[in-house]
Design an enzyme around this catalytic site. Sequence first.
Site, PDB file in Angstrom:
ATOM      1  N   HIS A   1       0.666  -1.171   0.020  1.00  0.00           N
ATOM      2  CA  HIS A   1       0.143  -0.082  -0.042  1.00  0.00           C
ATOM      3  C   HIS A   1       0.896   1.187   0.228  1.00  0.00           C
ATOM      4  O   HIS A   1       0.577   2.322  -0.663  1.00  0.00           O
ATOM      5  CB  HIS A   1      -0.770   0.118   1.169  1.00  0.00           C
ATOM      6  CG  HIS A   1      -1.771  -0.996   1.388  1.00  0.00           C
ATOM      7  ND1 HIS A   1      -1.816  -1.966   2.330  1.00  0.00           N
ATOM      8  CD2 HIS A   1      -2.984  -1.606   0.665  1.00  0.00           C
ATOM      9  CE1 HIS A   1      -2.580  -2.949   2.155  1.00  0.00           C
ATOM     10  NE2 HIS A   1      -3.372  -2.574   1.493  1.00  0.00           N
TER      11      HIS A   1
ATOM     12  N   GLN B   1     -17.782  -6.950  -0.567  1.00  0.00           N
ATOM     13  CA  GLN B   1     -16.989  -7.679  -1.584  1.00  0.00           C
ATOM     14  C   GLN B   1     -16.560  -8.980  -0.795  1.00  0.00           C
ATOM     15  O   GLN B   1     -15.473  -9.742  -1.391  1.00  0.00           O
ATOM     16  CB  GLN B   1     -15.453  -6.831  -1.816  1.00  0.00           C
ATOM     17  CG  GLN B   1     -14.650  -6.570  -0.796  1.00  0.00           C
ATOM     18  CD  GLN B   1     -13.652  -5.708  -1.499  1.00  0.00           C
ATOM     19  OE1 GLN B   1     -13.941  -4.274  -1.650  1.00  0.00           O
ATOM     20  NE2 GLN B   1     -12.537  -6.087  -1.660  1.00  0.00           N
TER      21      GLN B   1
ATOM     22  N   LYS C   1      -0.917  -6.630  -7.895  1.00  0.00           N
ATOM     23  CA  LYS C   1      -1.232  -7.770  -7.230  1.00  0.00           C
ATOM     24  C   LYS C   1      -2.751  -8.397  -7.421  1.00  0.00           C
ATOM     25  O   LYS C   1      -2.671  -9.513  -7.282  1.00  0.00           O
ATOM     26  CB  LYS C   1      -0.832  -7.404  -5.583  1.00  0.00           C
ATOM     27  CG  LYS C   1      -1.693  -8.386  -4.449  1.00  0.00           C
ATOM     28  CD  LYS C   1      -0.533  -9.366  -3.950  1.00  0.00           C
ATOM     29  CE  LYS C   1      -1.517 -10.257  -3.075  1.00  0.00           C
ATOM     30  NZ  LYS C   1      -2.523  -9.606  -2.462  1.00  0.00           N
TER      31      LYS C   1
ATOM     32  N   VAL D   1       4.497  -5.733  -4.636  1.00  0.00           N
ATOM     33  CA  VAL D   1       5.811  -5.273  -3.556  1.00  0.00           C
ATOM     34  C   VAL D   1       5.786  -6.845  -2.753  1.00  0.00           C
ATOM     35  O   VAL D   1       4.850  -7.518  -2.384  1.00  0.00           O
ATOM     36  CB  VAL D   1       5.572  -4.546  -2.665  1.00  0.00           C
ATOM     37  CG1 VAL D   1       6.437  -4.355  -1.407  1.00  0.00           C
ATOM     38  CG2 VAL D   1       5.367  -2.920  -3.311  1.00  0.00           C
TER      39      VAL D   1
ATOM     40  N   SER E   1      -2.720  -8.055   3.421  1.00  0.00           N
ATOM     41  CA  SER E   1      -3.065  -7.656   4.702  1.00  0.00           C
ATOM     42  C   SER E   1      -3.370  -9.120   5.449  1.00  0.00           C
ATOM     43  O   SER E   1      -3.404  -9.365   6.466  1.00  0.00           O
ATOM     44  CB  SER E   1      -4.115  -6.939   4.620  1.00  0.00           C
ATOM     45  OG  SER E   1      -3.859  -5.821   3.869  1.00  0.00           O
TER      46      SER E   1
END
Length: 282
Positions: A38, A63, A151, A178, A188
């Site tokens: 992020h 979602q 990602k 990343v 996360s």
Amino acid sequence: MQILHTVEELQTWSRGLRCSGKGLIGLVPTMGALHAGHASLIRAAAQQCPGRVAVSIFVNPTQFGPNEDFARYPRTFSADCDIAEREGAIVIFAPSVEEMYPPSAATFIDVEGLSERLDGKSRSGHCRGVATVVAKLLIAAEPDLAFFGQKDAAQVAVLRKLVADLRFGTKVVVCPIVREPDGLALSSRNVYLSAVERKQALVLSRAVRNVERLVSEGERRSGALIEAARRVFAEEPAIRVDYVELVNWETLLAVDTAAPTTLFAVAAWAGNTRLIDNAVLR
Ligand code: AMP
């Protein structure tokens, strides 16, 4: 840095900026629990939109499927604010669920076709939730640029189509994945992994790297590349593969031959944690 909670406040901020100068306005939509992935998006936004970046932090209920991790999704708001500020955000938009979805809300956005492919196939309703919340965020922030990570490559395809079809005046900027030094894509959800699962999860990035290597050596046949990736996954039988696919990054339809803009994407379960990874085979 300002923390805003309502759509009206965010609109007022964005419209005020637009009246006051010519620079671009950037938005980085996130669900919080910010990590270096992020941070790279916020940094890219701050470079292209200095002094005009908003980061949204909203764990979007629509979602998540009924048996998914909405309730236990990590929430680390004050650490998130520190990271966002350090990387150059000047606004955090942190609405409540009721602010984004008033009880009377009845409008949702379906990006037909794309919504049923890759992650949308195994996570019913997921893409509809993502498209709806991002549309709401774009309407609220009216950004020139919105930053997303490669990602979530299937999500990127859905959002590019959303922005094109509804003619949002926003450009979608996609930033590279990343990774941890050992290759695991930052997520996360990595906090859910046990030490053993964390090691087993490396098989995703290994499969992706292996396919990239084969393509660089000249292999283009989809069947051969997918089979090679499945052989890598077989090294970790505890990891349950959801999908291994070679698709066109725009349509998310399977391709027979790898070409520039072909997306190689994988999803797999480590215990109860669903992980994804991918590479664009340039
Ligand atoms: P999330 O908070 O998981 O919804 O992610 C917010 C944004 O950060 C999405 O555009 C993601 O694609 C992006 N993102 C998540 N993980 C990474 C990563 N490892 N590298 C780059 N971007 C990422």
